[in-house]
Design a protein around this motif. Structure first.
Motif, mmCIF file in Angstrom:
data_model
loop_
_atom_site.group_PDB
_atom_site.id
_atom_site.type_symbol
_atom_site.label_atom_id
_atom_site.label_comp_id
_atom_site.label_asym_id
_atom_site.label_seq_id
_atom_site.Cartn_x
_atom_site.Cartn_y
_atom_site.Cartn_z
ATOM 1 N N ILE A 10 -23.125 -16.762 -44.845
ATOM 2 C CA ILE A 10 -23.693 -15.294 -45.315
ATOM 3 C C ILE A 10 -24.702 -15.519 -46.570
ATOM 4 O O ILE A 10 -25.707 -15.063 -46.484
ATOM 5 C CB ILE A 10 -22.730 -14.235 -45.504
ATOM 6 C CG1 ILE A 10 -21.677 -13.939 -44.051
ATOM 7 C CG2 ILE A 10 -23.320 -13.135 -46.201
ATOM 8 C CD1 ILE A 10 -22.811 -13.231 -42.998
ATOM 9 N N ARG A 11 -24.238 -16.421 -47.281
ATOM 10 C CA ARG A 11 -24.789 -16.481 -48.787
ATOM 11 C C ARG A 11 -25.983 -17.174 -48.643
ATOM 12 O O ARG A 11 -26.920 -17.248 -49.232
ATOM 13 C CB ARG A 11 -23.852 -17.044 -49.879
ATOM 14 C CG ARG A 11 -22.816 -16.028 -50.175
ATOM 15 C CD ARG A 11 -22.009 -16.681 -51.544
ATOM 16 N NE ARG A 11 -21.562 -18.186 -51.330
ATOM 17 C CZ ARG A 11 -20.342 -18.340 -50.797
ATOM 18 N NH1 ARG A 11 -19.375 -17.257 -50.424
ATOM 19 N NH2 ARG A 11 -19.926 -19.693 -50.558
ATOM 20 N N GLU A 12 -25.950 -18.118 -47.329
ATOM 21 C CA GLU A 12 -27.215 -18.748 -47.180
ATOM 22 C C GLU A 12 -28.591 -17.933 -47.041
ATOM 23 O O GLU A 12 -29.815 -18.054 -47.460
ATOM 24 C CB GLU A 12 -27.091 -19.611 -46.014
ATOM 25 C CG GLU A 12 -28.221 -20.712 -45.778
ATOM 26 C CD GLU A 12 -28.036 -21.669 -44.537
ATOM 27 O OE1 GLU A 12 -29.116 -22.136 -44.124
ATOM 28 O OE2 GLU A 12 -27.048 -21.689 -44.275
ATOM 29 N N PHE A 13 -28.349 -16.668 -46.619
ATOM 30 C CA PHE A 13 -29.411 -15.696 -46.296
ATOM 31 C C PHE A 13 -29.332 -14.435 -46.840
ATOM 32 O O PHE A 13 -30.341 -13.868 -46.910
ATOM 33 C CB PHE A 13 -29.632 -15.328 -44.697
ATOM 34 C CG PHE A 13 -29.659 -16.675 -43.904
ATOM 35 C CD1 PHE A 13 -31.031 -17.258 -43.724
ATOM 36 C CD2 PHE A 13 -28.726 -17.418 -43.063
ATOM 37 C CE1 PHE A 13 -31.122 -18.164 -42.827
ATOM 38 C CE2 PHE A 13 -28.805 -18.606 -42.513
ATOM 39 C CZ PHE A 13 -30.216 -18.798 -42.189
ATOM 40 N N PHE A 14 -28.280 -13.899 -47.309
ATOM 41 C CA PHE A 14 -28.228 -12.746 -47.977
ATOM 42 C C PHE A 14 -27.482 -12.942 -49.344
ATOM 43 O O PHE A 14 -27.070 -13.762 -49.811
ATOM 44 C CB PHE A 14 -27.084 -11.959 -47.054
ATOM 45 C CG PHE A 14 -27.703 -11.573 -45.568
ATOM 46 C CD1 PHE A 14 -28.491 -10.330 -45.389
ATOM 47 C CD2 PHE A 14 -27.122 -12.533 -44.812
ATOM 48 C CE1 PHE A 14 -28.910 -10.307 -44.199
ATOM 49 C CE2 PHE A 14 -27.552 -12.312 -43.336
ATOM 50 C CZ PHE A 14 -28.479 -11.119 -42.890
ATOM 51 N N ALA A 15 -27.842 -11.641 -50.204
ATOM 52 C CA ALA A 15 -27.279 -11.706 -51.497
ATOM 53 C C ALA A 15 -26.572 -10.391 -51.826
ATOM 54 O O ALA A 15 -26.854 -9.272 -51.568
ATOM 55 C CB ALA A 15 -28.159 -11.819 -52.377
ATOM 56 N N HIS A 16 -25.236 -10.498 -52.064
ATOM 57 C CA HIS A 16 -24.457 -9.291 -52.219
ATOM 58 C C HIS A 16 -25.049 -8.387 -53.277
ATOM 59 O O HIS A 16 -25.751 -8.694 -54.212
ATOM 60 C CB HIS A 16 -23.139 -9.802 -52.874
ATOM 61 C CG HIS A 16 -22.217 -8.677 -53.255
ATOM 62 N ND1 HIS A 16 -21.332 -7.779 -52.185
ATOM 63 C CD2 HIS A 16 -21.956 -7.865 -54.289
ATOM 64 C CE1 HIS A 16 -20.883 -6.854 -52.825
ATOM 65 N NE2 HIS A 16 -21.159 -6.911 -54.130
ATOM 66 N N HIS A 21 -23.473 -6.168 -48.287
ATOM 67 C CA HIS A 21 -22.268 -5.845 -49.391
ATOM 68 C C HIS A 21 -21.012 -6.624 -48.656
ATOM 69 O O HIS A 21 -20.664 -6.550 -47.504
ATOM 70 C CB HIS A 21 -21.811 -4.497 -49.211
ATOM 71 C CG HIS A 21 -20.937 -4.063 -50.083
ATOM 72 N ND1 HIS A 21 -21.230 -3.539 -51.535
ATOM 73 C CD2 HIS A 21 -19.484 -4.156 -50.134
ATOM 74 C CE1 HIS A 21 -20.111 -3.469 -52.248
ATOM 75 N NE2 HIS A 21 -19.102 -3.903 -51.182
ATOM 76 N N THR A 22 -20.586 -7.522 -49.471
ATOM 77 C CA THR A 22 -19.416 -8.656 -48.975
ATOM 78 C C THR A 22 -18.385 -8.194 -49.461
ATOM 79 O O THR A 22 -18.214 -7.875 -50.682
ATOM 80 C CB THR A 22 -19.977 -10.075 -49.351
ATOM 81 O OG1 THR A 22 -20.357 -10.074 -50.703
ATOM 82 C CG2 THR A 22 -21.328 -10.478 -48.630
ATOM 83 N N VAL A 23 -17.287 -8.676 -48.822
ATOM 84 C CA VAL A 23 -15.869 -8.455 -49.196
ATOM 85 C C VAL A 23 -15.252 -9.750 -48.929
ATOM 86 O O VAL A 23 -15.569 -10.639 -48.302
ATOM 87 C CB VAL A 23 -15.047 -7.296 -48.767
ATOM 88 C CG1 VAL A 23 -15.692 -6.115 -48.863
ATOM 89 C CG2 VAL A 23 -15.144 -7.475 -47.098
ATOM 90 N N GLU A 24 -14.191 -10.018 -49.751
ATOM 91 C CA GLU A 24 -13.275 -11.384 -49.717
ATOM 92 C C GLU A 24 -12.595 -11.101 -48.306
ATOM 93 O O GLU A 24 -12.165 -10.170 -47.741
ATOM 94 C CB GLU A 24 -11.907 -11.434 -50.725
ATOM 95 C CG GLU A 24 -13.004 -11.560 -52.168
ATOM 96 C CD GLU A 24 -13.918 -13.023 -51.984
ATOM 97 O OE1 GLU A 24 -13.572 -13.945 -51.550
ATOM 98 O OE2 GLU A 24 -15.268 -12.552 -52.389
ATOM 99 N N PRO A 25 -12.431 -12.304 -47.570
ATOM 100 C CA PRO A 25 -11.919 -12.487 -46.134
ATOM 101 C C PRO A 25 -10.684 -12.237 -46.399
ATOM 102 O O PRO A 25 -9.859 -12.404 -47.096
ATOM 103 C CB PRO A 25 -12.095 -13.943 -46.007
ATOM 104 C CG PRO A 25 -12.940 -14.556 -46.838
ATOM 105 C CD PRO A 25 -13.065 -13.642 -47.905
ATOM 106 N N GLY A 26 -10.211 -11.151 -45.250
ATOM 107 C CA GLY A 26 -8.740 -10.830 -45.001
ATOM 108 C C GLY A 26 -8.536 -9.828 -45.868
ATOM 109 O O GLY A 26 -7.140 -9.404 -45.698
#
Length: 75
Positions: A10-16, A21-26
């Motif tokens: 995700i970070r390769e193409f997008f920026a939080h 909007h990213t969240v930590e896995p799980g």
């Protein structure tokens, strides 16, 4: 807007905060908090929507993918 788990792919193409909007896995708690935040902050939601559409058009549109595939199979 896109809400997904944080990962290198995700970070390769997008920026939080810019186009995703990213969240930590799980973490269902972080996911729920993110969704409420997006609901309560329509300006932020609009920024993410507009910016993620630009990423899609530049990186993942049908034309871009067709060009990549064409080059790989030497058409």
């Amino acid at each position: 807007a896109i809400v997904t788990e944080n990962s290198p792919a995700i970070r390769e193409f997008f920026a939080h905060g810019e186009n995703i909007h990213t969240v930590e896995p799980g973490s269902s708690e972080m996911l729920a908090t993110a969704l409420v935040y997006l609901y309560e902050q329509p300006e932020y939601l609009e920024i993410l929507e507009d910016s993620s559409l630009l990423v899609h058009e530049r990186q993942f549109s049908v034309g871009v993918i067709a060009e990549i595939l064409s080059k790989r199979i030497n058409l």
